[in-house]
Design a protein around this motif. Sequence first.
Motif, PDB file in Angstrom:
ATOM      1  N   ALA A 253       6.729  16.186 -21.526  1.00  0.00           N
ATOM      2  CA  ALA A 253       6.452  15.434 -20.455  1.00  0.00           C
ATOM      3  C   ALA A 253       6.175  14.862 -18.714  1.00  0.00           C
ATOM      4  N   PHE A 254       7.029  16.321 -18.321  1.00  0.00           N
ATOM      5  CA  PHE A 254       7.093  16.247 -17.024  1.00  0.00           C
ATOM      6  C   PHE A 254       5.979  16.838 -16.101  1.00  0.00           C
ATOM      7  N   LEU A 255       5.376  17.534 -17.543  1.00  0.00           N
ATOM      8  CA  LEU A 255       4.634  18.735 -17.519  1.00  0.00           C
ATOM      9  C   LEU A 255       2.752  17.800 -17.572  1.00  0.00           C
ATOM     10  N   LYS A 256       2.727  16.865 -18.518  1.00  0.00           N
ATOM     11  CA  LYS A 256       1.981  16.502 -18.312  1.00  0.00           C
ATOM     12  C   LYS A 256       1.036  16.446 -17.379  1.00  0.00           C
ATOM     13  N   GLY A 257      -0.630  16.535 -17.537  1.00  0.00           N
ATOM     14  CA  GLY A 257      -1.864  16.857 -16.481  1.00  0.00           C
ATOM     15  C   GLY A 257      -1.105  18.407 -15.065  1.00  0.00           C
ATOM     16  N   ALA A 258      -0.442  18.932 -16.332  1.00  0.00           N
ATOM     17  CA  ALA A 258      -0.042  20.240 -14.581  1.00  0.00           C
ATOM     18  C   ALA A 258      -1.125  21.133 -15.094  1.00  0.00           C
ATOM     19  N   TYR A 259      -2.490  21.484 -16.015  1.00  0.00           N
ATOM     20  CA  TYR A 259      -3.186  22.307 -15.499  1.00  0.00           C
ATOM     21  C   TYR A 259      -4.271  21.959 -14.799  1.00  0.00           C
ATOM     22  N   CYS A 260      -4.259  20.808 -14.960  1.00  0.00           N
ATOM     23  CA  CYS A 260      -5.358  19.470 -14.656  1.00  0.00           C
ATOM     24  C   CYS A 260      -5.080  19.418 -13.022  1.00  0.00           C
ATOM     25  N   ARG A 261      -4.147  19.515 -12.557  1.00  0.00           N
ATOM     26  CA  ARG A 261      -3.206  19.557 -11.238  1.00  0.00           C
ATOM     27  C   ARG A 261      -3.436  21.181 -10.484  1.00  0.00           C
ATOM     28  N   ALA A 262      -3.818  22.022 -11.782  1.00  0.00           N
ATOM     29  CA  ALA A 262      -4.447  23.636 -10.726  1.00  0.00           C
ATOM     30  C   ALA A 262      -5.032  23.083 -11.196  1.00  0.00           C
ATOM     31  N   LEU A 263      -6.400  23.031 -11.277  1.00  0.00           N
ATOM     32  CA  LEU A 263      -7.472  23.146 -12.192  1.00  0.00           C
ATOM     33  C   LEU A 263      -8.044  22.409 -10.546  1.00  0.00           C
TER      34      LEU A 263
ATOM     35  N   LEU B 165       0.915  -1.494  -0.038  1.00  0.00           N
ATOM     36  CA  LEU B 165      -0.253   0.445   0.099  1.00  0.00           C
ATOM     37  C   LEU B 165       1.147   0.961  -0.194  1.00  0.00           C
ATOM     38  N   TYR B 166       2.150   1.469   0.498  1.00  0.00           N
ATOM     39  CA  TYR B 166       3.002   2.241   0.542  1.00  0.00           C
ATOM     40  C   TYR B 166       3.908   2.570  -0.720  1.00  0.00           C
ATOM     41  N   LYS B 167       3.765   1.565  -1.682  1.00  0.00           N
ATOM     42  CA  LYS B 167       4.663   2.125  -2.878  1.00  0.00           C
ATOM     43  C   LYS B 167       4.376   3.111  -3.510  1.00  0.00           C
ATOM     44  N   GLY B 168       5.913   3.475  -3.607  1.00  0.00           N
ATOM     45  CA  GLY B 168       5.357   5.398  -4.166  1.00  0.00           C
ATOM     46  C   GLY B 168       5.559   5.867  -3.225  1.00  0.00           C
ATOM     47  N   LEU B 169       6.173   5.515  -2.183  1.00  0.00           N
ATOM     48  CA  LEU B 169       5.913   6.567  -0.857  1.00  0.00           C
ATOM     49  C   LEU B 169       7.280   7.572  -0.887  1.00  0.00           C
ATOM     50  N   GLY B 170       8.332   7.575  -1.324  1.00  0.00           N
ATOM     51  CA  GLY B 170       9.371   8.064  -1.953  1.00  0.00           C
ATOM     52  C   GLY B 170       9.009   9.332  -2.327  1.00  0.00           C
ATOM     53  N   ALA B 171       8.349   9.061  -4.096  1.00  0.00           N
ATOM     54  CA  ALA B 171       8.247   9.894  -4.346  1.00  0.00           C
ATOM     55  C   ALA B 171       6.638  10.546  -4.194  1.00  0.00           C
ATOM     56  N   THR B 172       6.168  10.515  -2.994  1.00  0.00           N
ATOM     57  CA  THR B 172       4.616  11.180  -2.825  1.00  0.00           C
ATOM     58  C   THR B 172       5.778  12.279  -1.273  1.00  0.00           C
ATOM     59  N   LEU B 173       6.572  11.486  -1.075  1.00  0.00           N
ATOM     60  CA  LEU B 173       7.064  12.614   0.252  1.00  0.00           C
ATOM     61  C   LEU B 173       7.919  13.202  -0.696  1.00  0.00           C
ATOM     62  N   LEU B 174       8.506  13.088  -2.299  1.00  0.00           N
ATOM     63  CA  LEU B 174       9.477  14.297  -2.760  1.00  0.00           C
ATOM     64  C   LEU B 174       8.010  15.251  -3.853  1.00  0.00           C
TER      65      LEU B 174
ATOM     66  N   ALA C 194       4.402  23.632 -10.058  1.00  0.00           N
ATOM     67  CA  ALA C 194       6.095  23.798  -9.180  1.00  0.00           C
ATOM     68  C   ALA C 194       6.218  21.735  -9.316  1.00  0.00           C
ATOM     69  N   VAL C 195       5.696  20.821  -8.822  1.00  0.00           N
ATOM     70  CA  VAL C 195       5.323  19.839  -8.274  1.00  0.00           C
ATOM     71  C   VAL C 195       5.546  18.635  -9.240  1.00  0.00           C
ATOM     72  N   ASN C 196       4.216  19.835 -10.261  1.00  0.00           N
ATOM     73  CA  ASN C 196       4.045  18.439 -11.221  1.00  0.00           C
ATOM     74  C   ASN C 196       5.048  17.119 -11.522  1.00  0.00           C
ATOM     75  N   PRO C 197       6.051  17.491 -11.957  1.00  0.00           N
ATOM     76  CA  PRO C 197       7.531  16.360 -12.358  1.00  0.00           C
ATOM     77  C   PRO C 197       7.545  15.112 -11.369  1.00  0.00           C
ATOM     78  N   CYS C 198       7.194  15.812  -9.825  1.00  0.00           N
ATOM     79  CA  CYS C 198       7.305  14.357  -8.795  1.00  0.00           C
ATOM     80  C   CYS C 198       6.287  13.644  -8.900  1.00  0.00           C
ATOM     81  N   ASP C 199       5.014  14.238  -9.485  1.00  0.00           N
ATOM     82  CA  ASP C 199       3.170  13.809  -9.766  1.00  0.00           C
ATOM     83  C   ASP C 199       3.728  13.154 -10.496  1.00  0.00           C
ATOM     84  N   VAL C 200       4.024  13.495 -12.184  1.00  0.00           N
ATOM     85  CA  VAL C 200       3.645  12.643 -13.067  1.00  0.00           C
ATOM     86  C   VAL C 200       4.921  10.972 -12.329  1.00  0.00           C
ATOM     87  N   VAL C 201       5.985  11.195 -12.013  1.00  0.00           N
ATOM     88  CA  VAL C 201       6.927   9.922 -11.785  1.00  0.00           C
ATOM     89  C   VAL C 201       5.964   9.734 -10.457  1.00  0.00           C
TER      90      VAL C 201
END
Length: 323
Positions: free
Chosen positions: A283-293, A186-195, A242-249
């Motif tokens: 690609a690191f900005l994919k979904g950035a405007y969705c995330r802002a919305l 359940l905690y897969k991607g914990l490091g990426a979530t922290l980042l 600002a943090v969208n690249p980490c959200d994509v990963v």
Amino acid sequence: MADKQISLPAKLINGGIAGLIGVTCVFPIDLAKTRLQNQQNGQRMYASMSDCLIKTIRSEGYFGMYRGAAVNLTLVTPEKAIKLAANDFFRHQLSKDGQKLTLPKEMLAGCGAGTCQVIVTTPMEMLKIQLQDAGRIAAQRKILAAQAQLSAQGGTQPSVQAPAAPRPTATQLTRDLLRNHGIAGLYKGLGATLLRDVPFSIVYFPLFANLNQLGRPSSEEKSPFYVSFLAGCVAGSAAAVAVNPCDVVKTRLQSLERGVNEDTYSGFLDCARKIWRHEGPSAFLKGAYCRALVIAPLFGIAQVVYFLGIAESLLGLLQEPQA
């Protein structure tokens, strides 16, 4: 000045109410964000947020846009409550003798809030992403199966439709992850979530506090609700982009199912490297405007509920008969 001390139950209730209202309003946009972030260049199904939502409604119906909403609505209350209450707690601990917090201390309080919230955020996002992306993968497989059948029949229309794969449920996913991987599943991607969440909170909370401060009529009064709402929207959208690249990963790492010919990843750096190499820096900005919305109204609503003190009013009504 007495209203400065807000009880912990009130903070938790305010955060929970804000989260429930916000998620209900913006969840379809969040679903589009997940699907846009997960699609890779060779298997593009959606051209934009609106294209994704239209195709989702056509293939899965109106409620298809709310796939995974139950998980969010269940866990967003503790998540938002922890985030807002932790930030308040750390700000209180870091302020001495009523002095105004310096920017580094505001950022440190935000860092503490972001670190605390991942206890709930990581499993919530893990389950939500599987449910949100299931429709994209099913649609992709259906298209590929139809194309294969079409070519096998020499260009004639396929007569038989492939049976739809059963959709996973949150309970089923949780049970499978716990059985196969234990609590770590359940905690897969914990490091990426922290980042993602720690820098988000470092940017969001100080920016919100300073923007909100600009709208206060005097030091003894709260800002008007519209100022809190706008400050939450602006700070939330700025921090989200600002943090969208980490959200994509993070989204890619937490996705258990892959579409046909899509890359798999062994960790954060491997994922970031492959995205850069195969899809380019954009690609690191994919979904950035969705995330802002998603984030802007979510945090705008959260701050309005929090600053209006809805929970304090409710708790006051409950205590009145005893007075």
